[in-house]
Design a protein around this motif. Structure first.
Motif, PDB file in Angstrom:
ATOM      1  N   ALA A 150       0.815  -1.216   0.000  1.00 25.79           N
ATOM      2  CA  ALA A 150       0.000   0.000   0.000  1.00 25.79           C
ATOM      3  C   ALA A 150       0.846   1.263   0.000  1.00 25.79           C
ATOM      4  O   ALA A 150       0.419   2.309  -0.484  1.00 25.79           O
ATOM      5  N   ILE A 151       2.048   1.197   0.563  1.00 23.15           N
ATOM      6  CA  ILE A 151       3.017   2.288   0.505  1.00 23.15           C
ATOM      7  C   ILE A 151       4.372   1.669   0.208  1.00 23.15           C
ATOM      8  O   ILE A 151       4.591   0.481   0.452  1.00 23.15           O
ATOM      9  N   ASP A 152       5.293   2.483  -0.323  1.00 21.45           N
ATOM     10  CA  ASP A 152       6.621   1.942  -0.603  1.00 21.45           C
ATOM     11  C   ASP A 152       7.592   2.289   0.522  1.00 21.45           C
ATOM     12  O   ASP A 152       7.269   3.077   1.424  1.00 21.45           O
ATOM     13  N   GLN A 153       8.768   1.712   0.469  1.00 23.51           N
ATOM     14  CA  GLN A 153       9.751   1.898   1.537  1.00 23.51           C
ATOM     15  C   GLN A 153      10.180   3.359   1.638  1.00 23.51           C
ATOM     16  O   GLN A 153      10.417   3.867   2.736  1.00 23.51           O
ATOM     17  N   ALA A 154      10.262   4.028   0.503  1.00 25.74           N
ATOM     18  CA  ALA A 154      10.690   5.428   0.519  1.00 25.74           C
ATOM     19  C   ALA A 154       9.705   6.296   1.305  1.00 25.74           C
ATOM     20  O   ALA A 154      10.102   7.190   2.066  1.00 25.74           O
ATOM     21  N   GLU A 155       8.426   6.019   1.136  1.00 25.20           N
ATOM     22  CA  GLU A 155       7.423   6.777   1.883  1.00 25.20           C
ATOM     23  C   GLU A 155       7.520   6.472   3.374  1.00 25.20           C
ATOM     24  O   GLU A 155       7.385   7.366   4.215  1.00 25.20           O
TER      25      GLU A 155
END
Length: 591
Positions: A192-197
């Protein structure tokens, strides 16, 4: 056998005989009589204050009463001399045969040597670690964990019925923060979200717990529940993630404790106490007893009137029970303070049968001790006691500099990191030779080197040396029974040198060392004793290289060898007994 307790009992028997003869009043306070080592050990083996504390009620001068007591003690076959010193202290010297018999005691008892009935089966609750379930245990937790576990084992050896307990702080706002952090890890795992976020949220401090140790919990929930919680409102997922996060973190805590050789029988939940009304119940009891009132506290020290606004609060009369100020039990929003829940928790322990309670806390909780002791005294009507052992932080060192081994858990070094580096037994032993409230450095170089500066090596080396001596003896006397049972039957009168008798006396001290350490709740005393015993043995072994008469194995002299081996094995038995208290395995060979 605790030698001092044994002769105290013999002395009391003689004093009771003096009462029967009318030379001492029947109500003389015999419980004030002590039997201790003399201040100057050249004066004898034991010293008693009997004449000093009983002379006045007897209407006698202390030295005159001492003479009567001394005359009776001279009839004891184990006492070779009785001397009156100073104003009336009585010093006793015991015969060597009595001391040598303690070697036989040690061999017959094995690691149970030093076990005591002093505790009389009294229930004692030892609560230790109790770290917030927000991450793996770190090095700071390790010291309290080891001190608490060793103290529990020490009390068991002294005859107490010990319960080892962990208090799970799972009701506070920090658990909400943990749940939100796990939810974010879940969102990453669910795509649902990436690691960067996620990293941006950590950098912006939107997430309090950003350590990699929460990756696995997030992945576990994603694997089990799929995208179920991706689009749900926080009100829906927060209670679920709170419970799941705590369970997963406590699994990690239990695993860390197991790696350290610790298994606690009881895990108590703060949330469960609040939910079942235990806090309300404790509050009501204090209210009914008149220990609660509405009042306004003085401003905290260091605060100016501009910083502080006086307001009515619900206060516990802590000053009536030894605290410095009265303490609030409710926050401004009406919710309970941490102190209120802690009162309920300690009352719960009392209701479970533990009038004697010991808590092992970090040194940063030092200001909390008086209020907690005051509260327990108030809520139990003085029927329960609380001893708090404060553990100072541990500074890891390597090459003379502060050392950080890993950042995988965030900004701290985990217990597992430390165990992986030096081993469980080394971690446990090195945490114990200093008082719990003293600062300590854990030097990783010294922890792994084979030198006297390494307390683990020095004690273990003594045990390993004795095992080596026994291997040599079995080669020199093939077919001879060298078991402890056989050695216990040796002629101990063969032990004649002053160096050997010094070791014999140290072996005899072990039961008293156990009781003294248990009485004061100070397991570090055991480390001191083991170091002293190991030092005496190493000195005797070294002298044997120069003086053949002090060697343990004598070719062609089986009776002499058996006695000397009995002494060596008794040292090994006591070392093993002490290491067992510490949860450390004695080694038979060092590599």
């Amino acid at each position: 056998m605790n030698v001092f307790s044994e002769f105290h009992n013999r002395l009391v028997a003689q004093l009771e005989a003096l009462q029967q003869d009318g030379k001492l009043p029947s109500d003389a306070a015999l419980d004030r009589v002590t039997m201790e080592p003399p201040r100057d050990l050249s004066h004898g083996d034991l010293s008693t204050n009997a004449a000093m504390v009983l002379a006045k009620p007897a209407g006698l001068k202390p030295r005159d009463l001492a003479a009567d007591i001394a005359e009776r003690l001279k009839s004891d076959p184990d006492i070779v001399s009785v001397d009156i010193a100073g104003p009336g202290f009585i010093n006793l010297r015991l015969n060597d045969s009595f001391w040598r018999a303690r070697v036989t005691d040690a061999l017959n008892a094995g690691i149970a040597y030093g076990d005591s009935v002093m505790g009389g089966g009294e229930p004692v609750n030892v609560e230790y670690v109790s770290a917030n379930p927000t991450g793996p245990l770190h090095v700071g937790h390790a010291r309290g964990a080891v001190v608490g576990d060793a103290l529990a084992a020490l009390l068991e050896k002294a005859g107490f019925a010990v319960a080892r307990e962990y208090y799970i702080n799972d009701a506070g706002a920090q658990i909400d923060s943990l749940a939100r952090a796990v939810h974010k890890r879940y969102l990453v795992a669910a795509g649902a979200i990436d690691q960067a976020e996620f990293d941006r949220m950590v950098a912006d401090k939107d997430i309090e717990y950003g350590g990699d140790y929460l990756v696995a919990p997030g992945q576990a929930i994603a694997a089990e529940d799929g995208p179920k919680w991706v689009d749900q409102d926080e009100a829906d997922w927060l209670p679920v993630f709170r419970a799941r996060a705590v369970d997963l973190m406590m699994d990690q805590v239990r695993s860390d404790l197991a790696s350290l050789g610790i298994k606690q029988e009881i895990f108590s939940s703060e949330k469960a106490l609040v939910d079942n009304g235990a806090v309300e119940s404790a509050f009501n009891e204090l209210t009914e007893a008149g220990h609660i009132y509405q009042g306004v506290l003085e401003p905290p020290k260091g605060k100016t009137p501009e910083d502080w606004e006086p307001r009515p609060q619900t206060l516990f009369r802590a000053t009536d029970f030894g605290d410095d100020v009265d303490r609030p039990l409710k926050k401004s929003d009406g919710s309970w303070t941490y102190f209120a829940t802690d009162i309920a928790y300690h009352l719960d322990k009392y209701r479970r049968g533990f009038a004697s309670q010991i808590d092992v806390w970090g040194a940063d909780h030092g200001g909390y001790v008086k209020r907690m002791q005051a509260a327990l005294k108030a809520v139990t009507g003085g029927k329960a006691s609380l001893d708090v052992k404060l553990c100072q932080l541990v500074q890891l060192m390597k090459a003379g500099e502060p050392y950080r081994m890993s950042k995988r858990a965030g900004n701290f070094v985990t217990v597992q990191d430390l165990i992986d580096e030096v081993g469980k037994d080394v971690v446990r032993f090195i945490m114990l030779p200093r008082r719990n409230d003293a600062q300590m450095e854990f030097d990783l170089d010294k922890a792994t080197e084979q030198s006297r500066d390494n307390p683990v090596f020095y004690v273990q080396y003594a045990h390993a040396r004795i095992c080596s001596v026994m291997r040599l003896a079995s080669e020199s006397f093939p077919g001879v029974d060298l078991s402890d049972a056989a050695l216990a039957m040796a002629d101990m009168n063969q032990l004649k040198s002053s160096e050997e008798m010094e070791v014999v006396r140290k072996i005899a001290e072990w039961p008293r060392a156990v009781e003294a350490a248990a009485t004061t709740h100070e397991p570090h005393r055991i480390a001191f004793y083991l170091n002293d015993l190991a030092s005496m043995f190493h000195a005797l072994w070294t002298r044997g290289r120069e003086d053949a008469s002090l060697r343990f194995v004598h070719e062609g002299e089986p009776e002499l060898t058996m006695a000397k081996l009995a002494l060596a094995r008794a040292v090994a038995v006591v070392i093993a007994s002490g290491l067992t208290v510490f949860g450390v395995q004695p080694v038979e060979e060092l590599r």
